[in-house]
Enzyme design. Structure first.
Site, short mmCIF file in Angstrom:
data_model
loop_
_atom_site.label_atom_id
_atom_site.label_comp_id
_atom_site.label_asym_id
_atom_site.label_seq_id
_atom_site.Cartn_x
_atom_site.Cartn_y
_atom_site.Cartn_z
N ALA A 147 0.84 -1.18 0.00
CA ALA A 147 0.00 0.00 0.00
C ALA A 147 0.88 1.24 0.00
O ALA A 147 2.10 1.14 0.19
CB ALA A 147 -0.90 0.02 1.23
N GLU A 177 9.99 4.57 7.40
CA GLU A 177 9.50 3.19 7.37
C GLU A 177 9.75 2.44 8.67
O GLU A 177 8.84 1.79 9.20
CB GLU A 177 10.09 2.44 6.17
CG GLU A 177 9.64 3.00 4.81
CD GLU A 177 8.13 3.05 4.61
OE1 GLU A 177 7.39 2.46 5.44
OE2 GLU A 177 7.68 3.69 3.65
N GLU A 220 -0.21 2.73 6.91
CA GLU A 220 -0.32 3.83 5.95
C GLU A 220 -0.91 5.07 6.62
O GLU A 220 -0.48 6.19 6.35
CB GLU A 220 -1.16 3.43 4.74
CG GLU A 220 -0.68 2.16 4.03
CD GLU A 220 0.80 2.13 3.68
OE1 GLU A 220 1.39 3.21 3.46
OE2 GLU A 220 1.37 1.02 3.64
N1 TRP Z 1 5.74 3.67 1.27
C1 TRP Z 1 5.07 2.40 1.11
C2 TRP Z 1 4.89 1.83 2.49
O1 TRP Z 1 3.97 2.13 3.16
C3 TRP Z 1 5.86 1.45 0.26
C4 TRP Z 1 5.51 1.42 -1.20
C5 TRP Z 1 4.31 1.26 -1.72
C6 TRP Z 1 6.39 1.45 -2.29
N2 TRP Z 1 4.39 1.21 -3.07
C7 TRP Z 1 5.65 1.30 -3.44
C8 TRP Z 1 7.73 1.57 -2.40
C9 TRP Z 1 6.22 1.28 -4.70
C10 TRP Z 1 8.31 1.54 -3.65
C11 TRP Z 1 7.57 1.40 -4.79
O2 TRP Z 1 5.69 1.17 3.03
ZN ZN Z 2 5.57 2.43 4.99
#
Ligand code: TRP
Ligand code: ZN
Length: 882
Positions: free
Chosen positions: A269, A327, A305
């Site tokens: 997500a 993260e 999220e």
């Molecule tokens: N930021 C997202 C998370 O909640 C990670 C993520 C989702 C992502 N889609 C992506 C990272 C596509 C790289 C590419 O962890």
């Molecule tokens: Zn994340």
């Protein structure tokens, strides 16, 4: 097209941009194959940049239609443009506006990065570097802008139009059958948090009133007809919002919060500001179609999220090296949320299982890297267990070391000081140094040094002096690019347990600081002498898994049984049983490999019998964790080199059979007592009961295949929920024969029109530990419901085979490796991110016995030598072979 020789990006080379983009006005006219994007960028020279520098905007497979500077078309000499960049040679040294028009084909976008269509729904994915596939931009997280987005589409095709921030206006485009929506996001953000959605979707929603009394419309949008299945996610969202107010003092900040579920998505997500986009696997749930594990994942990812709104969005990252800043911290927050909503000890055990399975494995091989890497070729390959899971462990240690109150003060300071900025890990840690008054410079090593430290412990009890000496030492093995390692700061939570089970007093005699039962091992070694110890203690070290390390201590089996029975720390109770089981399986594996008869130490069965008689029903979910033996991958890691996966399988199965036989009557009685009563409910207590019942059936079936088959077939037929039905099918999957094939066919017929359910069916068949499985998997790639274009299908079938079937992926003839290499090579041009992720199945190839090692190396080399590889796959294959 990007090429395979992507340059190395280094943390030490960071410098601010020469220009800033204060506002972005986007006008997106959606069309299935020819979407027009007009971006009006308000730029100015960055006071921190180089005066007069050229402006280089990033692009990726873009087609420029027009470019204007302050409203005037750019002359050909003023700029240079390719699909991957736009350079303005001599930008004005004052604020100016650049208006760029690009044309995109969302239907042809198989990489699922940028703007694409999924089952007719327009959506975007911009993290990490997808925004440059929409318009030319300074595509990096330290460029923060205020976005206004106008989305226009055919009204029939896309009645719903969503953007970041708050809705401002909507209306018709007269005479065209088209309409538009205008969105404004008042919070400056980096472009990776940009999102839009257009399509025909069902919605479930409610009004959420924040702690300070603001009404927020929260909504989840799913494919038509699936609204019912989104109600659990909506409830999880409301609970997450309340929890963040209560535990971290964080309120939501916009008038609306939208979540959209799509069926084609590269990861789990994405936390786009006010408009989270989800893989529908992590939104849709119903009793008939989702398991308890699915419900728990949905709850955790919805929370994750949502929590990013503060840890990631309000405070973002200066550069992608700081990825763990958002993260690791956000994983820590979602773990805490799930712990509070469910059972804290059981959540901890599950998280540590994941950490060891994913992160320890990564750390032990060629892809090892620090929580904050110092260099990368392809940032997409750094969304790893190390950044996420070990990143969360580092935060957890920080909290353990400085205490809950100082931790909360540090978080408050971070939110106050860094809000609205693109921050670094140094900025974050400085808040905790200040809040706690501690020097955290050595603690910082956790961010910079890769590898899993090993802590060795030995001890001596002196009955006459009533003293107990504990000697601890640490060392971290070398990892790629880091031959020498420094000591890290390791919080060792501990207790001393008497043989009769009582907790002994903890008095450290030699001026070694001991705070709240936590020793800090920050040098190569530490010796502590406890005084007034009335009897020989059994040490319970690393309680709650207080640090992400391997612990080596030669406790006698009998001492481990004491801990299993009496430790007041449930994690270490579980760990003690696992450690004994690991020893028993190791011995069985050795015998299997030597071609000797396997004999299984009966004491493990006796301890488990006692556990089943006395304690199993006090906490079902915990008991299920106790009954689950270490996995084949756990055993391979323990063996550490020259691994023969067939011997591991045979040894482990022999132990499982012996336990199943020894405990048969107890397991059968337990299985009967735990039968479902009443309608399905996904709550933690009910899920725990089902988990224990399943664990009982699984062991029972290992000991007595006929009885197991009979019970599983009956459970499969009678099930009124997916947890029971799939649980039965999973047991049958390990029992070759007609009953299995009948049940598999029944399952496929029943759920033929539901891809997410069929994913379970694909995955299960891919993990059958039998010689016919590779052919079965090949056959399934031709199943009408399978598609190489859908990441969930690929992960279910191919990913489960490569990462969840140790004997068949690691076939001695190398055919499993060849199959994976073929899939990676075929998928790479279409979806490099998913292809690269699959290839990480080779991450521990050097630990195999020489025959398989050679075959794995050959397959990896074949991938590496394929012309035209993406940077993603080229990076993984290159590092894996280095
Ligand atoms: N930021 C997202 C998370 O909640 C990670 C993520 C989702 C992502 N889609 C992506 C990272 C596509 C790289 C590419 O962890
Ligand atoms: Zn994340």
């Amino acid at each position: 097209m990007r090429t395979e020789n992507a340059p190395v990006v280094r943390l030490e080379d960071y410098r601010p941009t020469d220009y800033l983009i204060d506002t972005v006005k986007l006008d997106v006219r959606l069309h299935p194959t020819a979407t027009r994007v007009t971006a009006e960028l308000a730029l100015r020279p960055n006071p921190k940049g180089t005066p007069g520098a050229a402006l280089t905007l990033d692009g990726d497979e873009l087609r420029l239609v027009s470019a204007r500077l302050d409203g005037v078309a750019l002359g050909a000499a003023a700029y240079a443009v390719t699909p991957s960049s736009l350079v303005l040679h001599a930008p004005p040294q004052r604020p100016f506006t650049l208006t760029l028009e690009t044309e995109l084909d969302p239907s042809a976008n198989t990489k699922l990065m940028g703007l694409y269509r999924s089952s007719g729904i327009y959506c975007t994915q911009c993290e990490a570097e997808g925004f440059r596939r929409i318009t030319y931009f300074l595509d990096r997280p330290d460029v923060l802008s205020v976005y206004t987005t106008r989305i226009e589409a055919d009204r029939e095709e896309a009645p719903l139009l969503l953007g970041n921030g708050n809705p401002v206006e909507r209306g018709e485009v007269p005479g065209t059958g088209r309409h538009y929506a205008l969105w404004h996001d008042p919070f400056p953000k980096p472009c990776y948090l940009f999102a839009l959605v257009g399509g025909r979707l069902d919605k479930v929603s409610q009004t959420y009133v924040t702690g300070s009394g603001r009404a927020v419309e929260i909504a989840i949008h799913v494919e038509a007809g699936k609204g019912e299945r989104a109600t659990y996610a909506l409830d999880a969202l409301a609970r997450s919002m309340r929890w963040d107010e209560k535990v971290f003092g964080r309120e939501y900040d916009l008038d609306v919060f939208n979540v959209v579920a799509v069926s084609d998505f590269n990861m789990g997500a994405m936390e786009n500001k006010g408009l989270n986009i989800f893989n529908d696997k992590y939104v849709l749930a119903s009793a008939e179609k989702a398991t308890d594990a699915d419900y728990a994942n949905i709850e955790a990812i919805i929370a994750h999220e949502y929590f990013h709104n503060w840890t990631g969005n309000r405070i973002t990252c200066r550069d992608w090296f700081q990825l763990c800043l958002k993260e690791g911290l956000t994983v820590f927050r979602d773990q805490e949320f799930s712990s509070d909503e469910r059972s804290r000890p059981v959540k901890r055990i599950a998280d540590v299982r994941t950490l060891r399975a994913q992160q320890f494995a990564e750390d032990a091989g060629p892809l090892a890297h620090p929580v904050r890497p110092a260099q990368y070729r392809e940032i997409n390959n750094f969304y790893t267990a190390t950044v996420y899971e070990k990143g969360a462990e580092v935060i957890r240690m920080l909290k353990t070391l400085i205490g809950a109150e100082a931790f909360r003060r540090g978080m408050d300071l971070y939110f106050e000081r860094c809000d609205g900025t693109a921050a670094t890990v140094e900025d974050f840690i400085a808040c905790f140094a200040e809040a706690s008054g501690r020097d955290l410079s050595q603690f910082f090593t956790w961010y910079e040094q890769a590898g899993t430290p090993t802590v060795t412990a030995s001890s001596h009890y002196d009955p006459a002096a009533r003293t107990y000496r504990l000697d601890l030492a640490q060392r971290t093995p070398p990892t790629p690019g880091q031959a020498e390692k420094r000591p890290v700061v390791i919080p060792v939570a501990l207790g001393l347990v008497g043989e009769s089970g009582r907790e002994l007093p903890l008095k450290a005699g030699n001026e070694v600081p001991l705070a709240n039962g936590v020793l800090t091992l920050d040098g190569p070694a530490l010796s502590v002498t406890f005084t007034d110890v009335p009897e020989r203690p059994v040490p319970s070290l690393l309680r709650g898994f207080s640090a992400p390390v391997r612990l080596e201590m030669d406790l006698a089996d009998e001492d481990l049984f004491v801990l299993f029975r009496h430790d007041r720390d449930p994690f270490n109770q579980w760990q003690a049983a696992q450690t004994v089981a690991t020893r028993v399986i190791l011995e069985a594996t050795r015998a299997a490999r030597a071609g000797q008869a396997i004999s299984v130490d009966a004491r493990l069965g006796e301890a488990l019998a006692h556990f089943l008689d006395s304690r199993a029903e006090a906490d079902h979910a915990f008991a299920a964790q106790v009954l689950a033996l270490p996995t084949e991958a756990d055993m391979a890691r323990e063996i550490g080199g020259d691994v023969d996966p067939d011997a591991v399988f045979t040894g482990r199965l022999a132990v499982k059979r012996a336990l199943g036989a020894a405990l048969a009557d107890r397991l059968a009685a337990l299985y009967g007592r735990l039968a479902s009563r009443g309608a399905y409910s996904p709550d933690a207590a009910s899920a725990g009961r089902r988990a224990l019942r399943h664990a009982a059936l699984d062991l029972l079936a290992a000991g007595d295949a006929a009885r197991g088959t009979e019970l599983a077939v009956a459970q499969f037929a009678a099930a009124d929920n997916m947890t029971d039905r799939f649980g039965a099918l999973a047991v049958l999957a390990h029992l070759p024969g007609a009953a299995r094939e009948t049940a598999l066919a029944d399952f496929a017929g029943r759920f033929h029109d539901d891809p997410l359910v069929l994913d379970k069916w694909f995955a299960l068949q891919a993990t059958i530990p039998e010689a016919g499985t590779l052919d079965r998997v090949r056959e399934l790639t031709r199943h009408p419901a399978f598609s190489m274009g859908n990441p969930n299908r690929v992960r279910s079938l191919v990913g489960s085979f490569a990462m969840g079937n140790a004997t068949q992926f690691n076939r001695a003839d190398g055919a499993g490796y060849d199959f994976l290499a073929d899939v990676v090579i075929a998928l790479d041009p279409k979806n490099p991110q998913v292809a690269a992720r699959l290839l990480t199945a080779f991450r521990t190839w050097r630990m195999l016995e020489p025959g398989r090692r050679a075959k794995a190396e050959a397959a990896l080399k074949r991938v590496a030598g394929t012309p035209g590889l993406s940077p993603d796959v080229s990076d993984i294959s290159g590092r894996s072979l280095a």
